[in-house]
Design a protein around this motif. Structure first.
Motif, PDB file in Angstrom:
ATOM      1  N   SER A  77       0.813  -1.216   0.000  1.00  0.00           N
ATOM      2  CA  SER A  77       0.000   0.000   0.000  1.00  0.00           C
ATOM      3  C   SER A  77       0.848   1.269   0.000  1.00  0.00           C
ATOM      4  CB  SER A  77      -0.935   0.005   1.208  1.00  0.00           C
ATOM      5  OG  SER A  77      -0.178  -0.008   2.401  1.00  0.00           O
ATOM      6  N   GLU A  78       2.164   1.110   0.160  1.00  0.00           N
ATOM      7  CA  GLU A  78       3.056   2.263   0.149  1.00  0.00           C
ATOM      8  C   GLU A  78       3.321   2.695  -1.295  1.00  0.00           C
ATOM      9  OE1 GLU A  78       4.622   3.936   2.802  1.00  0.00           O
ATOM     10  OE2 GLU A  78       3.293   2.772   4.077  1.00  0.00           O
ATOM     11  N   PRO A  79       3.331   3.993  -1.566  1.00  0.00           N
ATOM     12  CA  PRO A  79       3.632   4.454  -2.924  1.00  0.00           C
ATOM     13  C   PRO A  79       5.085   4.185  -3.310  1.00  0.00           C
ATOM     14  CG  PRO A  79       3.125   6.317  -1.459  1.00  0.00           C
ATOM     15  CD  PRO A  79       2.992   5.075  -0.655  1.00  0.00           C
ATOM     16  N   GLU A 140       5.973   6.743 -22.019  1.00  0.00           N
ATOM     17  CA  GLU A 140       7.046   7.188 -21.130  1.00  0.00           C
ATOM     18  C   GLU A 140       6.484   8.239 -20.176  1.00  0.00           C
ATOM     19  OE1 GLU A 140      10.407   8.656 -23.284  1.00  0.00           O
ATOM     20  OE2 GLU A 140      10.893   6.694 -24.093  1.00  0.00           O
ATOM     21  N   ILE A 141       6.817   8.110 -18.894  1.00  0.00           N
ATOM     22  CA  ILE A 141       6.366   9.075 -17.897  1.00  0.00           C
ATOM     23  C   ILE A 141       7.568   9.515 -17.070  1.00  0.00           C
ATOM     24  CG2 ILE A 141       4.801   9.510 -15.968  1.00  0.00           C
ATOM     25  CD1 ILE A 141       3.158   7.076 -16.959  1.00  0.00           C
ATOM     26  N   PRO A 142       7.960  10.785 -17.172  1.00  0.00           N
ATOM     27  CA  PRO A 142       9.070  11.282 -16.340  1.00  0.00           C
ATOM     28  C   PRO A 142       8.644  11.320 -14.863  1.00  0.00           C
ATOM     29  CG  PRO A 142       8.540  12.829 -18.122  1.00  0.00           C
ATOM     30  CD  PRO A 142       7.471  11.790 -18.095  1.00  0.00           C
ATOM     31  N   TYR A 143       9.597  11.079 -13.973  1.00  0.00           N
ATOM     32  CA  TYR A 143       9.299  11.124 -12.537  1.00  0.00           C
ATOM     33  C   TYR A 143       8.714  12.470 -12.130  1.00  0.00           C
ATOM     34  CZ  TYR A 143      12.012   6.835 -12.117  1.00  0.00           C
ATOM     35  OH  TYR A 143      12.474   5.556 -12.254  1.00  0.00           O
ATOM     36  N   SER A 144       9.128  13.527 -12.804  1.00  0.00           N
ATOM     37  CA  SER A 144       8.649  14.870 -12.458  1.00  0.00           C
ATOM     38  C   SER A 144       7.137  15.016 -12.667  1.00  0.00           C
ATOM     39  CB  SER A 144       9.392  15.931 -13.270  1.00  0.00           C
ATOM     40  OG  SER A 144       9.168  15.730 -14.651  1.00  0.00           O
ATOM     41  N   GLU A 145       6.528  14.137 -13.478  1.00  0.00           N
ATOM     42  CA  GLU A 145       5.088  14.198 -13.727  1.00  0.00           C
ATOM     43  C   GLU A 145       4.294  13.274 -12.807  1.00  0.00           C
ATOM     44  OE1 GLU A 145       4.037  13.608 -17.823  1.00  0.00           O
ATOM     45  OE2 GLU A 145       5.575  15.008 -18.520  1.00  0.00           O
ATOM     46  N   ILE A 146       4.989  12.440 -12.018  1.00  0.00           N
ATOM     47  CA  ILE A 146       4.310  11.463 -11.171  1.00  0.00           C
ATOM     48  C   ILE A 146       4.027  12.063  -9.796  1.00  0.00           C
ATOM     49  CG2 ILE A 146       4.485   9.217 -10.029  1.00  0.00           C
ATOM     50  CD1 ILE A 146       6.272   8.321 -12.361  1.00  0.00           C
ATOM     51  N   LYS A 147       2.749  12.070  -9.458  1.00  0.00           N
ATOM     52  CA  LYS A 147       2.349  12.525  -8.125  1.00  0.00           C
ATOM     53  C   LYS A 147       2.388  11.350  -7.147  1.00  0.00           C
ATOM     54  CE  LYS A 147      -1.392  15.137  -5.936  1.00  0.00           C
ATOM     55  NZ  LYS A 147      -2.670  15.810  -6.212  1.00  0.00           N
ATOM     56  N   LYS A 148       1.901  10.175  -7.622  1.00  0.00           N
ATOM     57  CA  LYS A 148       1.849   8.991  -6.769  1.00  0.00           C
ATOM     58  C   LYS A 148       1.780   7.760  -7.660  1.00  0.00           C
ATOM     59  CE  LYS A 148      -1.028   7.237  -2.987  1.00  0.00           C
ATOM     60  NZ  LYS A 148      -2.238   7.519  -2.213  1.00  0.00           N
TER      61      LYS A 148
END
Length: 155
Positions: A77-79, A140-148
Motif C-alpha cells: 500500500s506504500e507508494p 514514457e512518464i518522467p518522474y517529475s510528472e508522477i504525483k503517486k
C-alpha cells in the motif's frame, strides 16, 4: 550530536553493510517515536528488520534519550518513490496518478533515472468504421510528472 542525526547515522552505517536494502522513509515524532521503512532489491525479511533495529537500538543509550523504535518493510500500500523501488516492480501492473490528477494504469516495462515506461492496453473506437479496436502502446512518464504510483493488487 542531536537525536535525529544520530539515528540517521546509525541507520546509514547499517545500510552500507547491506547494499541490497535501502531506506524508503525515516520518521521521528516529537515524542521520539522512530519509524524506519525499508525496502530491498529482493524484498525485506523479518531478519532484515531485526538487524536494522539492533543496529540502532544497541548503539543508542536510553538513559540519555528514551525512544520507541519500529522497523518495517514497505508494504504494497506504500507508494513507489525511488527508481530502485520502480525497478523491483518491473513486470507488475501499477497505477500512476499524474500531477494533473489524471490516472494511468499499465504494466511497468522499463525504468531509468529519469522516467518509467508503461505498457498500456485499452479499447477505443475504430478510426475508420464502426466498433472498437484493441490498442497496445508504450508510454514514457518522467518522474517529475508522477504525483503517486502504487502497485495494483489483483486477487
Amino acid at each position: 550530536m542531536d537525536f535525529k542525526t544520530e539515528i540517521s547515522r546509525l541507520l546509514n552505517e547499517f545500510l552500507l553493510t547491506r547494499t541490497d536494502l535501502f531506506l524508503v522513509d525515516l520518521k521521528i515524532s516529537a515524542s521520539s517515536d522512530v519509524i524506519v521503512i525499508l525496502d530491498g532489491d529482493n524484498g525485506v525479511t523479518l531478519q532484515d528488520c531485526l538487524d536494522a533495529s539492533r543496529a540502532i537500538e544497541f548503539n543508542m543509550d536510553r538513559e540519555i534519550h528514551d525512544f520507541s523504535l519500529q522497523v518495517m518493510s514497505a508494504g504494497l500500500s506504500e507508494p513507489l518513490e525511488s527508481p530502485r523501488q520502480f525497478k523491483k516492480n518491473i513486470g507488475r501492473e501499477i497505477e500512476v496518478m499524474l500531477n494533473d490528477s489524471s490516472e494511468i494504469e499499465g504494466e511497468l516495462l522499463t525504468v531509468d533515472e529519469e522516467k518509467i515506461v508503461l505498457k498500456l492496453e485499452y479499447r477505443r473506437p475504430k478510426l475508420i468504421g464502426k466498433g472498437k479496436e484493441d490498442v497496445v502502446e508504450e508510454k514514457e512518464i518522467p518522474y517529475s510528472e508522477i504525483k503517486k504510483a502504487l502497485v495494483v493488487i489483483k486477487f
